[in-house]
Design a protein around this motif. Structure first.
Motif, short mmCIF file in Angstrom:
data_model
loop_
_atom_site.label_atom_id
_atom_site.label_comp_id
_atom_site.label_asym_id
_atom_site.label_seq_id
_atom_site.Cartn_x
_atom_site.Cartn_y
_atom_site.Cartn_z
N ASN A 24 38.99 41.17 43.80
CA ASN A 24 40.33 41.78 43.79
C ASN A 24 40.98 41.75 45.17
OD1 ASN A 24 40.27 42.31 41.10
ND2 ASN A 24 40.23 44.53 41.27
N VAL B 210 39.70 41.87 36.44
CA VAL B 210 38.84 41.06 35.56
C VAL B 210 38.76 41.76 34.21
CG1 VAL B 210 36.55 40.02 35.22
CG2 VAL B 210 37.47 40.24 37.54
N THR C 200 46.17 33.81 34.30
CA THR C 200 44.79 34.14 33.92
C THR C 200 43.88 32.94 34.13
OG1 THR C 200 45.58 35.71 32.25
CG2 THR C 200 43.33 34.88 31.98
N ARG D 6 32.25 42.49 34.62
CA ARG D 6 33.65 42.74 35.04
C ARG D 6 33.75 43.49 36.35
NH1 ARG D 6 36.68 45.97 30.73
NH2 ARG D 6 38.11 46.09 32.48
N GLY E 45 35.50 35.77 29.81
CA GLY E 45 35.93 36.57 30.95
C GLY E 45 37.32 36.13 31.35
N ILE F 171 44.10 37.50 43.14
CA ILE F 171 43.36 38.10 42.01
C ILE F 171 43.56 39.61 41.99
CG2 ILE F 171 41.01 38.48 41.09
CD1 ILE F 171 40.36 35.67 42.42
N LEU G 211 32.35 41.75 39.58
CA LEU G 211 33.15 40.56 39.89
C LEU G 211 34.51 40.99 40.45
CD1 LEU G 211 32.96 37.48 39.73
CD2 LEU G 211 33.95 37.58 37.44
N ALA G 212 35.13 41.99 39.83
CA ALA G 212 36.43 42.49 40.32
C ALA G 212 36.28 43.06 41.73
CB ALA G 212 36.96 43.56 39.37
N ILE H 126 39.89 36.38 34.56
CA ILE H 126 40.22 36.77 35.92
C ILE H 126 41.74 36.77 36.02
CG2 ILE H 126 40.04 36.16 38.38
CD1 ILE H 126 37.33 34.80 37.69
N ARG I 266 38.01 41.12 29.71
CA ARG I 266 37.09 40.41 28.82
C ARG I 266 37.70 40.37 27.43
NH1 ARG I 266 34.22 41.83 24.82
NH2 ARG I 266 34.81 44.00 25.13
#
Ligand code: ZN
Length: 273
Positions: A19, A53, A68, A11, A60, A50, A14-15, A62, A55
């Protein structure tokens, strides 16, 4: 396959990469990697910015101002975030162009994973029938008794049943049963309330530990990032067949349950049937 802890570890990195970025175009190279209509997917995703992120279980999420973008990596799904002019990795299935000249490349050698897009007001239909997420505070000893006691199946596959609890897979289910000292082929209906209390406490401990450790994995779901999942197995039983049990020194055994491997210590883990 990544389980709850590995997706949780994904998370933050990736964010960090995504983001604030806007998806400006979508190219689907493999229709199987998209759930639902490709045109609807594109409509839901193109133009979205975006902003986080999340879960749920092994899924996952996004988040964007449009809704989403859900991903389920299954056996081999990965994200590469690269400049558009860089050579694509093998097995690239979906391209999501960002406004800054980078591309999110969904790569999936075995093609079991997929992406699905939901607009803001659309219910997340993938949640239908799923059990509570592993971190849901409603999971306690009583939950285990009420959910598992009526079931006349073996405990290991039941722990992995996503309709009951969402997020556990083969690795962490083996760890929970080792900590609870319960044999993986024990029959749920035969466990006592005390057994379920041990099981819940083991579950709670292992889930916290797995998240703290950043998960373990056989591959990196986000190459070229600071994803910090562990790639060496530091489990007590999973993948340890023939090795000594860390608690008693007995040899860890492997058996097949419903076509999946279960690793256990025959001395520490009591068969309840
Ligand atoms: Zn042992």
């Amino acid at each position: 396959m990544p389980e709850f802890a590995e997706i949780e570890a994904l998370r933050r990195p990736l964010a960090k990469r995504l983001n604030g970025h806007t998806i400006v175009n979508v190219t689907v190279l493999e229709p199987r990697s998209i759930e639902g209509e490709i045109e609807t997917f594109k409509q839901n995703v193109i133009g979205s910015t975006i902003n986080g992120v999340d879960r749920y279980g092994k899924y996952g999420l996004i988040r964007s101002d449009h809704g989403t973008l859900m991903f389920h990596l299954r056996m081999s799904g990965q994200f590469y975030i690269q400049k558009v002019n860089m050579v694509r990795p093998s097995f690239t299935r979906v391209l999501l162009d960002l406004e800054n000249g980078e591309q999110i490349r969904y790569v999936d050698q075995r093609k079991f994973g997929y992406l699905a897009a939901y607009s803001k007001n659309e219910p997340l239909s993938f949640l239908n029938g799923l059990g509570p997420d592993v971190l849901d505070p409603s999971i306690n000893t009583r939950f285990f008794i009420e959910t598992f006691k009526p079931i006349r199946r073996k405990i290991k596959p039941t722990l992995m049943d996503q309709h009951l609890i969402c997020g556990l897979g083969n690795i962490w289910a083996d760890e929970i049963l080792f900590q609870a000292k319960i044999h993986p082929a024990s029959i749920c209906a035969k466990l006592t309330d005390q057994d379920f209390d041990y099981l819940y406490h083991a579950f709670h401990q292992v889930v916290a530990y797995a998240i703290e450790a950043g998960g373990i994995n056989h591959y990196n779901p986000l190459p070229q990032s600071e994803y910090n999942g562990q790639f060496d197995l530091f489990t007590h039983t999973y993948g340890k067949e023939g090795k000594p049990c860390s608690a008693c020194g007995s040899t860890i055994q492997r058996m097949m349950i419903n076509g999946r491997s279960a690793f256990y210590c025959p001395h520490c883990q009591r068969m309840i049937h």
